[in-house]
Each structure stands twice: as C-alpha cells, then as structure tokens.
Enzyme design. Structure first.
Site, PDB file in Angstrom:
ATOM      1  N   GLU A 198      43.009  23.877  62.528  1.00  0.00           N
ATOM      2  CA  GLU A 198      43.503  22.840  62.935  1.00  0.00           C
ATOM      3  C   GLU A 198      43.050  22.247  64.819  1.00  0.00           C
ATOM      4  O   GLU A 198      42.913  21.310  65.060  1.00  0.00           O
ATOM      5  CB  GLU A 198      45.224  22.657  62.952  1.00  0.00           C
ATOM      6  CG  GLU A 198      45.687  22.808  61.618  1.00  0.00           C
ATOM      7  CD  GLU A 198      45.401  23.924  60.926  1.00  0.00           C
ATOM      8  OE1 GLU A 198      45.086  25.008  61.379  1.00  0.00           O
ATOM      9  OE2 GLU A 198      45.634  24.005  59.324  1.00  0.00           O
ATOM     10  N   HIS A 228      56.912  23.283  55.438  1.00  0.00           N
ATOM     11  CA  HIS A 228      56.198  22.264  54.629  1.00  0.00           C
ATOM     12  C   HIS A 228      57.602  21.183  54.793  1.00  0.00           C
ATOM     13  O   HIS A 228      57.397  19.990  54.049  1.00  0.00           O
ATOM     14  CB  HIS A 228      56.087  22.306  53.005  1.00  0.00           C
ATOM     15  CG  HIS A 228      54.846  23.471  52.852  1.00  0.00           C
ATOM     16  ND1 HIS A 228      55.288  24.678  52.915  1.00  0.00           N
ATOM     17  CD2 HIS A 228      53.812  23.313  52.810  1.00  0.00           C
ATOM     18  CE1 HIS A 228      54.359  25.405  52.663  1.00  0.00           C
ATOM     19  NE2 HIS A 228      53.172  24.457  52.487  1.00  0.00           N
TER      20      HIS A 228
END
Lengths: 339, 409
Positions: free
Chosen positions: A60, A129
């Site tokens: 990322e 999540h």
C-alpha cells in the site's frame, strides 16, 4: 436512464475517465486482469489496455508513493487500496507527502491523486475488513475525504474527485455496493434496482465535493450521517415517526457547513451517526462545529450514535454496528429532551 | 531453559569511538580502474559481481584510469570542481550564519559534494532528481541563484517557499530538484512513480532518487525497489553510504553483513558500488545507469561510498560518538581535493587558480548572504502571514478562509 448498483456506477465513472483523459490510469492489488475483488474495475484493462489499468504488488505504501510521483509528473492516477483497513501502511505517504506536497513546495509540485478504498462494516468482516478510518484523514490538512451513499452520488463524486487537483481519499461503503442496507440484517436483502438513486446517467456528470444532500427534509431534529448510516438513519426516522431532517454529508472534507448549520438552526436538535468508534471520531468535530455555530438555537444536547470504542468484532457484528434501533432511541431521546 | 547454549544478541558497534584511533582497516579499497564496465544492455544476472566491487576512476596519482573513465573535457571537470567548491564555501558560510543566530538550522554536505555535482551534469534538464537534504551540490552545479538559497535559509520575505519549510528543504522544479521533506525515504517511491509516468506517456525523461544508507532500513526503500523492478521503471536509485546516520554507524543499517549495492540483487536490479569521493566515478556510473534507463533496460541501484565529514546537522556534535579526527583518516580522501589534483595533473588548473576561485565564490556568497540579510534573517522578516494559509489546497476551503480572518489577515 440505466440502472446501476454502486459497483457499476463506480466502474462507469472509471471507464469514462479512461476513455476521455489519457493522463488517467488505475492500479492497485488485483484491479487489472481480474477486475478487482469487488469487481469495480471489471473489464477496464481489457477495454483500455494493460498500461491504463494494472495490478500492483501488495504494498500500500508503494502504491500511494508511486501514485504521488505520477501525480507530480502530471498524471491523474486513481489507485485502489483493497480495504480501508489496509490503508495504514500508506498513511505516511498520505500524511507526510500527498497532503503537504503543494504547501511545502509553494505549488511547484502537487498530486491530483484519487485513493479509492472500500470501507465500513455490516458484512461480518471482523477487525480488518470493517473499519471506518475517515477521522484519521479528516485530521490531516491538505487531504479531501469523500464518502458516497448511493450509486448516483458514487459516480458523480468519483468523477469530481478524479478531476480534483488535490489528493482525495474516496471511501466506498462496501456494505451498500449491491443494495441499500438499513441495518435490518434479519430482513431480505434489497438491491439498487428499487431505489431512485439506482438510476445513473450513462454519461459524464459530477456531484461537487463539499455539497451535502438533504435526503429527507424535517422539522424536529437534524440527523448528520454518511455512507451506510444514511440508510440506517432513514429507517430509524421512518420507524420512530420523528420528523427528522436527514443530511447525507457526502464529503467529510470539504464539509458543507452551511447546509448543516441552516438545518440545525431550523430544527434546534442534532443527532450524529457514524460507524466509526466514537472517541476521536468525526462526530466529535461535527458536534463541536454545531455547538459553536448553533448554540443559541439548540434545544437539546447533541447526540452521537457511533461504533463502540472497541476494535470491530466478528461475532458481535450487530451489537457493534449502530443499527436503526440505536439510532431511533437517540432520535426519540433528543426530541423528547426538555431544556 | 534447556541445557542448550544460551543465545546471544548481536549489537553492531563501530570500530572506533571517541578517544580511540580511527580504524578503517575493514574497508577494502580496490585499485582505480579495476572494475569492468559491462554493456548497459547486459542482463542483471551477468553483473552480480558489480555490487561487491568499487568503481573508481581516479588513481593515487590523480590520473583517470580504466574503462569507467567518462573522458570529460576540462571544461566539464572545471564545472564540477566549481560546483563542489561553491557548495563547500556556502556550507561554511551558512553554518556560521546559524551559529550567529541568523537561521534556526543547517546541514552541510561536507565530503559528499561530488555526488550531486556530477549527477546534475549527467542528468538532462527535463529529468527529475528526488534528493536528500544533503544534495546541495546538485543545485550548485545547475547554478541555482545563491540569493534564493539564502532567502530560503533565512525564511524571510523573499523565501521562495514562503516561510513554510525548514531551512535547506528546498524545492526547485525548474532545476530538476523535487520538493524536499524532513521525513526520510518517503520520496524514494515518488522517483519510481515519476519514472513510471514518463514511461507510461512514452516520453524520454528519467528520474533519479536518493536515500542515505541509514534510510535503507525504511520500508520505503523496499517498496521503491520492488516497484522499480516490477515495472522496469526508468529510474536510478541511489544510496549515499556516508557511514553515519546521525550517531549510528552503517552497521546498524546492515553494513556488517553485505554492501548496500548488493541489496539490488534480490530485486533483480543491477547494483553498482561507486567511490563517492571520485567525481569521475560518480559521473560515469550515473551515466551508465542513465543510459540503461533511457534504453528501456530498467532501473539501477547505485551505492555511493563516501564519508559524512561534518556533523549530521547544526544540532549534532559528532565528537560524542566517533573519533574527532575520523574524517581525516577516511581512505577515499576528499572529493574536492581529488578532483582538483586531477585537473592540476591535466595542467588545466592550478593551486593559484583554485585559491582565486575560492575567493571569487566567497565574494559571491557574501554578496548573496548580505543581500538576503538586507531583506531579513529569521524572525527579522517573513512573508505575509496570509501565505501561511495558501496552497493547503489549490483553492482554500471555508475553514482556511475563516481561520485566516480569525488571525486578522
């Protein structure tokens, strides 16, 4: 007018930009050939070519760093972070670089990047999540943060974000990718086919950043919400019968302060709803702003309905998620309060 | 506990501490001209000896020898010498300006001036450098105005960065010099992204990025090398190994185990290790990597082996952690002295001319500093406070407008 779910609306926005702006490109984990784990980039590589939409290493920090470099070059990269829970390795890039490049270089360099990321809970995603990290971006000067709540806005806001010359964090409530969700997890799933905002123009249009939407006008209390919580709040309003004015903020930064203040001055009451945990959440900023600007119009304490100050749990999904029952309770509490 | 031998934790220590004799016996200095010069199209797999050697051009007699000699004209060599000298004289002047309270902070490049000077000459005007804070010689080689440097250091009313940045964190787009930031390593990946953008557009520009050896320990280093390798980005990634990261010696960054150039091997990128105090070697290696990048053969990692002869910054006292005469014992010498002697050997320069050059540059710097001081030093002059609120976004949002009014500007 075509009907789209949020995924198709986002895909349509990306498709339009790739077709019309040769300086745009998309990259991220699994976004290329496969079309993304949520299908948002489906078909784009096949249609526009491999250099316009490609897979990235699982990094990322690297994804955002290279995007910033591309932005400094003159491109308009659109990158995807697979889950907002995984944006933190890129946090240094967003905070120390993207947000400050223009300021520190006196506008010699800037980075018109868009960082898309699915966020929010209600899907049994557990701790990594489900998170809603908008407050950690709201606190960063120089970043814009956008959160749509329906397909029409998703497309228009994404097109506006890509066209922004400032870096934009674009958080997509994954719980409502396929249909609106009001928090009634025990009822049958709905799709966007039934919802008026599922009608999405095929061509280009924008929803400007910094403009909130009044989803439902009302007189008794103002409800400030965004993302999935717009639908939860709408359900709570309907179920309680409280004549609430529901405002979908649509962007956290820039914030449509005028619409908020006008509404609270009218209703004299305010309930803030978000999924993120309460302490240090964006609701705290909203509460402070409303208090500062509407103090003499307030007839009850401002209420916040938020996620608890715990990590996002798995088995306790519906105990954690601020559903219509909790929002309804706050609405009644707020309108019944007597100064 | 079992009866197995107890484990022991290894903490690297530099060979010498304050009060001890400097010890560079662990450093192998190969002869100049010894390293082969592969073709730029050669496969990385055929160049795996390179990161363990040391590319050197200038020998002990100040002659340019071997296949890496870039065969520069005297004019080019003198341009390099001038940039190195200018950097050194400027550093001295500004270091003193800090001690006199004219600015809050300064960092010298002492001993590392050959790197930026040579690379600024190799790279094209349209290319972009993503520097560290110790790359002033790049700007000097490209004749960035001394007055603007002084104004930035003094954060005065004419500061090109409008008083927003710490001294020496320059930004000079027109000089191919990307905006600096205080946090280390975070622009390494920008260099890769910038290079990917050039390739994406089918342009012919390349990028060069820098970190120090201490910063190779940051995740940014790994990320940048991964992306550079995966997308074969036209980028040169440099590690200036000056042996010290503030007070921690290079062993704390991993130098005991291998070279920094050798880290390239794991990514499938060629790794060159270069005598960073040899202007000609830096020039040649950068030229090689630039040609490799320009011909779509991908990135190169270059370790520039040098020594940080000054303290880390004006806030640092190096005698607290290393021998105070360590710099003078550095086996690769001084980049200014070596280039100067080479030019003298070529009969293109003399000690007298160098003396005259130092005098000329000192005067120019004095004049620029004086002019900047005329505008004002730190706290005596600053840009309009309105500037504090500008460029956060392209257009200020309501918060910034309100807060500016709140301050009364």
């Amino acid at each position: 007018m075509p009907r789209m779910n949020m995924i198709q609306a986002l895909n349509s926005a990306l498709d339009i930009k790739l077709a019309t702006d040769p300086d745009t490109l998309i990259f991220g984990e699994d976004v290329g050939y496969f079309g993304g784990v949520f299908r948002v980039t489906e078909g784009l590589q096949q249609k526009h070519g491999v250099t316009r939409c490609f897979d990235a290493p699982i990094s990322e920090g690297g994804i955002v760093a290279t995007a910033i470099g591309m932005g400094a070059y003159g491109l308009r990269p659109i990158v995807e972070i697979q889950f907002a829970d995984y944006i933190l390795p890129a946090y240094d890039q967003l905070v120390s670089e993207a947000s400050r490049l223009r300021y520190r270089s006196n506008s010699e360099f800037w980075c018109p990047i868009t960082v898309r990321s699915p966020y929010g809970g209600g899907i049994f995603g557990g701790q990594t999540h489900s998170q809603s990290p908008e407050a950690i971006f709201a606190h960063v000067t120089g970043l814009k943060t956008v959160i749509p709540s329906n397909p029409y806005d998703a497309k228009g806001l994404l097109l506006a974000s890509i066209e922004e010359d400032d870096p934009v964090i674009f958080l997509e409530p994954k719980r409502i990718y396929n249909g609106p969700f009001d928090g009634h997890y025990d009822k049958p799933l709905k799709t966007w086919a039934e919802h008026p905002a599922g009608e999405v123009p095929a061509g280009h249009y924008t929803v400007p950043l910094g403009s909130a939407a009044i989803v439902r006008p009302g007189k008794e209390v103002t409800v400030l919400a965004y993302g999935t919580m717009v639908h939860v709040s709408a359900a709570a309003i309907k179920e309680t019968g409280v004549d609430a004015e529901l405002i979908d903020l649509r962007s956290i930064v820039p914030l449509d302060i005028d619409t908020i203040v006008e509404s609270v001055k009218k209703t004299g009451r305010c309930v803030i709803v978000h999924e993120a945990s309460r302490y240090g959440g964006f609701g705290g900023e909203l509460s402070a702003l409303v208090q500062e600007r509407c103090f003499y119009h307030l007839r009850a304490p401002i209420e916040r309905v938020c996620g608890w100050d715990t990590p996002y749990p798995h088995a306790f999904e519906w105990d954690y998620f601020p559903g219509p029952v909790r929002v309804g309770k706050a609405l009644r509490h707020c309108v019944e309060a007597v100064a | 506990m079992t009866n197995r031998p107890p484990l022991s934790l290894h903490i690297p220590e530099p060979p010498a501490r304050p009060g001890e004799a400097p010890d560079f016996s662990h450093i192998v200095v190969p002869l100049a001209g010894e390293m082969r010069r592969p073709d730029v199209t050669e496969a990385e797999s055929a160049m795996r000896d390179m990161p363990y050697g040391l590319i050197r051009v200038l020998d002990d007699n100040h002659q340019a020898v071997g296949p890496w000699d870039p065969r520069l004209t005297s004019k080019a060599l003198l341009h390099g010498l001038r940039a190195i000298t200018l950097t050194r004289v400027f550093d001295d002047r500004m270091f003193r300006a800090h001690r006199q309270g004219k600015t809050s902070f300064y960092m010298k490049s002492l001993g590392e001036e050959a790197i930026g000077a040579a690379q600024a000459m190799v790279m094209g005007r349209e290319d972009m450098c993503f520097p560290t804070y110790r790359m002033l010689s790049w700007l000097m080689a490209r004749e960035y105005p001394l007055l603007d440097l002084c104004n930035q250091i003094y954060s005065n009313e004419r500061d090109p960065l409008r008083g927003r940045q710490l001294p020496i964190l320059y930004s000079a787009r027109d000089y191919g010099f990307y905006s600096l930031s205080g946090n280390v390593g975070s622009r390494y990946g920008h260099a890769v992204g910038w290079a990917m953008a050039s390739a994406f557009k089918g342009d012919d520009k390349i990028a060069i990025g820098h970190v120090g050896e201490g910063t190779t320990a940051e995740g940014d280093f790994h990320e940048a090398l991964t992306f550079a390798a995966v997308y074969r980005a036209p980028v040169i990634l440099c590690v200036t190994n000056n042996q010290w990261a503030i007070s921690s010696y290079s062993g704390i960054a991993g130098a005991e185990q291998t070279t920094f150039a050798a880290r390239a091997l794991a990514y499938g990128i060629p790794g060159l290790r270069v005598d960073g105090n040899d202007f000609l070697a830096v020039y040649a290696a950068t030229e090689w990597a630039a040609e490799r990048a320009r011909t779509n053969n991908g990135p190169t990692l270059i370790e520039l082996f040098t020594y940080r002869a000054s303290g880390h910054s004006t806030s640092d006292d190096p005698t607290r952690y290393r021998p105070d005469d360590e710099a003078s014992k550095w086996p690769l010498g001084d980049p200014l002295e070596r280039l100067k002697q080479h030019l003298i050997t070529l009969r293109a320069w003399s000690e007298d001319q160098q003396e005259a050059l130092v005098a000329e540059l000192t005067d120019a710097i004095k004049a620029a500093a004086k002019q900047a001081e005329g505008v004002g030093t730190l706290g005596q002059s600053k840009p309009n406070v309105r500037e504090m609120f500008e460029d956060v976004f392209k257009e200020p949002d309501w918060r910034i407008v309100e807060q500016r009014r709140e301050l009364g500007v």
